[in-house]
Design a protein around this motif. Structure first.
Motif, PDB file in Angstrom:
ATOM      1  N   VAL A   1      87.489   7.111  11.902  1.00 36.13           N
ATOM      2  CA  VAL A   1      88.378   7.711  12.676  1.00 36.13           C
ATOM      3  C   VAL A   1      88.062   9.267  12.893  1.00 36.13           C
ATOM      4  O   VAL A   1      88.494   9.791  13.817  1.00 36.13           O
ATOM      5  N   ILE A   2      87.588   9.825  11.677  1.00 34.87           N
ATOM      6  CA  ILE A   2      87.236  11.162  11.915  1.00 34.87           C
ATOM      7  C   ILE A   2      85.845  11.409  12.375  1.00 34.87           C
ATOM      8  O   ILE A   2      84.720  11.070  11.972  1.00 34.87           O
ATOM      9  N   THR A   3      85.638  11.952  13.719  1.00 34.17           N
ATOM     10  CA  THR A   3      84.482  12.207  14.516  1.00 34.17           C
ATOM     11  C   THR A   3      84.814  13.859  14.764  1.00 34.17           C
ATOM     12  O   THR A   3      85.865  14.433  14.684  1.00 34.17           O
ATOM     13  N   ARG A   4      83.568  14.374  15.084  1.00 32.06           N
ATOM     14  CA  ARG A   4      83.547  16.012  15.616  1.00 32.06           C
ATOM     15  C   ARG A   4      84.356  15.842  16.935  1.00 32.06           C
ATOM     16  O   ARG A   4      83.953  15.042  17.667  1.00 32.06           O
ATOM     17  N   GLY A   5      85.344  16.692  16.988  1.00 32.58           N
ATOM     18  CA  GLY A   5      85.848  16.928  18.143  1.00 32.58           C
ATOM     19  C   GLY A   5      86.802  16.005  18.469  1.00 32.58           C
ATOM     20  O   GLY A   5      87.289  15.728  19.671  1.00 32.58           O
ATOM     21  N   ALA A   6      87.247  15.156  17.549  1.00 31.77           N
ATOM     22  CA  ALA A   6      88.260  14.028  17.936  1.00 31.77           C
ATOM     23  C   ALA A   6      87.928  13.023  19.124  1.00 31.77           C
ATOM     24  O   ALA A   6      88.486  12.464  19.782  1.00 31.77           O
ATOM     25  N   VAL A   7      86.414  12.820  19.093  1.00 27.47           N
ATOM     26  CA  VAL A   7      85.834  11.921  20.068  1.00 27.47           C
ATOM     27  C   VAL A   7      86.070  10.347  19.828  1.00 27.47           C
ATOM     28  O   VAL A   7      85.796  10.156  18.482  1.00 27.47           O
ATOM     29  N   ILE A   8      86.249   9.631  20.699  1.00 24.74           N
ATOM     30  CA  ILE A   8      86.520   8.077  20.402  1.00 24.74           C
ATOM     31  C   ILE A   8      85.373   7.309  20.929  1.00 24.74           C
ATOM     32  O   ILE A   8      85.043   7.383  22.315  1.00 24.74           O
ATOM     33  N   ILE A   9      84.397   7.180  20.068  1.00 25.79           N
ATOM     34  CA  ILE A   9      83.018   6.577  20.726  1.00 25.79           C
ATOM     35  C   ILE A   9      83.132   5.090  20.632  1.00 25.79           C
ATOM     36  O   ILE A   9      82.342   4.465  21.095  1.00 25.79           O
TER      37      ILE A   9
ATOM     38  N   PRO B   1      85.203   2.663  22.794  1.00 20.66           N
ATOM     39  CA  PRO B   1      86.253   3.036  23.692  1.00 20.66           C
ATOM     40  C   PRO B   1      87.352   1.393  23.799  1.00 20.66           C
ATOM     41  O   PRO B   1      86.579   0.396  23.326  1.00 20.66           O
TER      42      PRO B   1
ATOM     43  N   ASN C   1      96.507  -0.047  18.234  1.00 23.01           N
ATOM     44  CA  ASN C   1      97.650   0.499  18.315  1.00 23.01           C
ATOM     45  C   ASN C   1      98.745   0.049  18.496  1.00 23.01           C
ATOM     46  O   ASN C   1      99.269   0.046  19.864  1.00 23.01           O
TER      47      ASN C   1
ATOM     48  N   TRP D   1     107.612   0.870  17.672  1.00 23.04           N
ATOM     49  CA  TRP D   1     108.272   1.909  18.206  1.00 23.04           C
ATOM     50  C   TRP D   1     109.741   1.251  18.604  1.00 23.04           C
ATOM     51  O   TRP D   1     110.551   2.198  18.542  1.00 23.04           O
TER      52      TRP D   1
END
Lengths: 105, 399
Positions: free
Chosen positions: A3-11, A13, A19, A24
């Motif tokens: 889940v941790i990528t540079r720049g919070a990019v989701i590779i 999609p 989620n 909720w």
């Protein structure tokens, strides 16, 4: 997946399905199929969309809706994995076929 | 080739030589000439780039992020209130790790409205995660502009960078500048290769996503790591630049440091005046040294520790003020030495706000106070120089 990528990019999609926003929920909508007139207004208004719609014999097989409800198509069913309990369907239903009850966890 | 250009043109030439492809910019004094010059380059067919006209600086930096996320080299320029208007978006550029380079015509902030030089605008953006370089001359503006791309785009870094040139003193002053050959700059920075995930329909990805509490801190820690690593990368790039172009850069540039007992620490164009001043003091046998901070972010802690540990008085001469504490550089230098055994006495001198000239008289006053401190006399930690204090105290009802 990391889940941790540079720049919070989701590779990868399309992973928002992971989620489960249903957690909720404070109030839960419940469809009363005896009152439901299949107008599809709840399906149209649901902002998620967490109301699933089954139109034909093929999609009917997939629905978790109770058997007696499936006698009349199309049918709607609430996807509790993603329903946040906003109450819009309950508010919009013209025949008061949706109950809105406190979630019990 | 030697050319006579203004500081704003240095930034425009840096963008041209770096073959920047997208320039979203909104004009503001004293940086307006940057977009003007670039428009001219594009209109003349000298530069192959897209100039995006926008309705504000907020939009300029937002468009820069969009373009950079698409995977092209991007540049923009602004100053003062314009930079302040970009504030919230600056965090997005650094958080998304986009290597945008921005020229800043360092200018004071309102009120009262003032278009002249100080460093308040960039200092106010200290914590936005951008690297910060300050140029002493137009030559440095050009060189740092070019080098900023190499550093920002480095695979190990991926952080945006600001290059500050002092309002009017540099932005509008014509100076001789050695303009490198296009071929040499091409060899130095190379073809743009985005070492980050870009917007590409062939490879869908989400950029600018949501970060929940269970992940957010890790992204921030990544930025911290990148900024720490930038120190080494900047040194490497400065070194390679010197080998190729013959001009020397250091994150902290030391001069007259041998046996120095009092050291003046400066940034930007005031360094030139200070250098001549220190040269004269040295001629009189006074042991005064000079350190020029070229890089403020990342802050050159280790270098400053090594350079100042045996010095008696470190006098920070700075054009910014954090009300309620002191100057930003003073605060950081003091913190740098907080846990050190051997340290200088660290004093702050607030000078040149809103374009007030920094002259030999200003620096004489600085050294006079530093000499008192050297002798062990009691002096203020934060000193405002060249200020009509009496008039202010009257206005505040204290006299």
């Amino acid at each position: 997946m990391d889940v941790i990528t540079r720049g919070a990019v989701i590779i990868e999609p399309g992973n928002s399905v992971e989620n489960k926003t249903g957690t909720w929920r404070v109030f839960k909508p419940i469809i009363n199929y005896e009152k439901c007139i299949r107008c599809m207004i709840c399906w149209e208004f649901c902002p998620e969309p967490a109301i699933l719609r089954y139109d034909d014999e093929e999609t009917k097989k997939k629905t978790p809706a109770p058997k007696e409800a499936l006698k009349r198509l199309p049918v709607v069913e609430i996807d509790y994995d993603y329903c946040k309990g906003c109450g819009i369907c309950y508010n919009e239903c013209p025949v008061k076929a949706i109950d809105f009850v406190k979630e019990e966890k | 080739m030697k050319v006579m250009i203004r500081g704003n043109e240095s930034i425009a030439y840096a963008f041209k030589l770096a073959r920047v492809k997208v320039i979203p910019a909104y004009p503001i004094t004293p940086s307006t000439l940057v977009p003007e010059k670039i428009s001219e380059f594009i209109a003349n067919g000298e530069m192959d780039a897209e100039f995006v006209t926008v309705e504000s600086e907020h939009s300029a930096i937002s468009a820069a992020i969009g373009a950079s996320a698409h995977g092209v080299r991007v540049g923009t320029a602004t100053a003062s209130q314009g930079l302040a208007l970009m504030h919230e978006v600056l965090f997005i550029a650094s958080g998304m790790r986009l290597p945008i380079v921005m020229g800043i015509g360092n200018r004071a902030l309102s009120a009262p409205i003032n278009i002249w030089c100080d460093h308040q605008d960039m200092m106010a953006e200290r914590d936005t995660g951008w690297m910060q370089f300050y140029a002493e001359s137009n030559q440095e503006g050009l060189d740092l502009g070019i080098m900023a791309y190499r550093i920002a785009e480095d695979e190990r870094i991926l952080l945006p960078a600001m290059v500050g040139i002092d309002a009017f003193v540099l932005t509008h002053t014509v100076e001789p500048v050695e303009l490198p050959e296009q071929k040499d700059v091409d060899d130095f920075i190379g073809e743009f290769v985005p070492h980050y995930v870009t917007l590409d329909p062939e490879k869908p990805a989400t950029l600018g996503s949501f970060g929940f509490p269970e992940h957010y801190m890790e992204f921030k820690y990544g930025q911290w790591i990148a900024m720490e690593r930038a120190k080494k990368v900047i040194d490497e790039v400065f070194q390679e630049f010197e080998e190729r172009f013959g001009r020397k850069y250091k994150r902290v540039y030391p001069e007259f440091m041998e046996d120095a007992e009092i050291v003046l620490i400066t940034m930007g164009s005031m360094t030139s005046t200070t250098r001549e001043f220190v040269r004269r003091l040295r001629a009189q046998g006074k042991k005064v040294g000079l350190l020029k901070l070229t890089t403020f972010r990342p802050f050159p802690k280790e270098e400053l520790k090594a350079l100042l540990k045996d010095v008696k008085v470190a006098a920070v001469v700075e054009r910014n003020i954090s009300f309620g504490f002191g100057g930003a550089v003073y605060g950081e230098l003091a913190a740098t030495f907080a846990n050190e055994e051997r340290k200088p006495r660290i004093l702050d001198f607030i000078v040149g706000l809103g374009g007030r000239d920094i002259t030999f008289k200003t620096l004489e006053e600085v050294v006079k106070i530093a000499e008192k401190a050297e002798k062990g006399e009691d002096v203020d930690e934060v000193n405002w120089i060249d200020v009509n204090k009496e008039a202010v105290l009257k206005a505040e009802g204290l006299l």
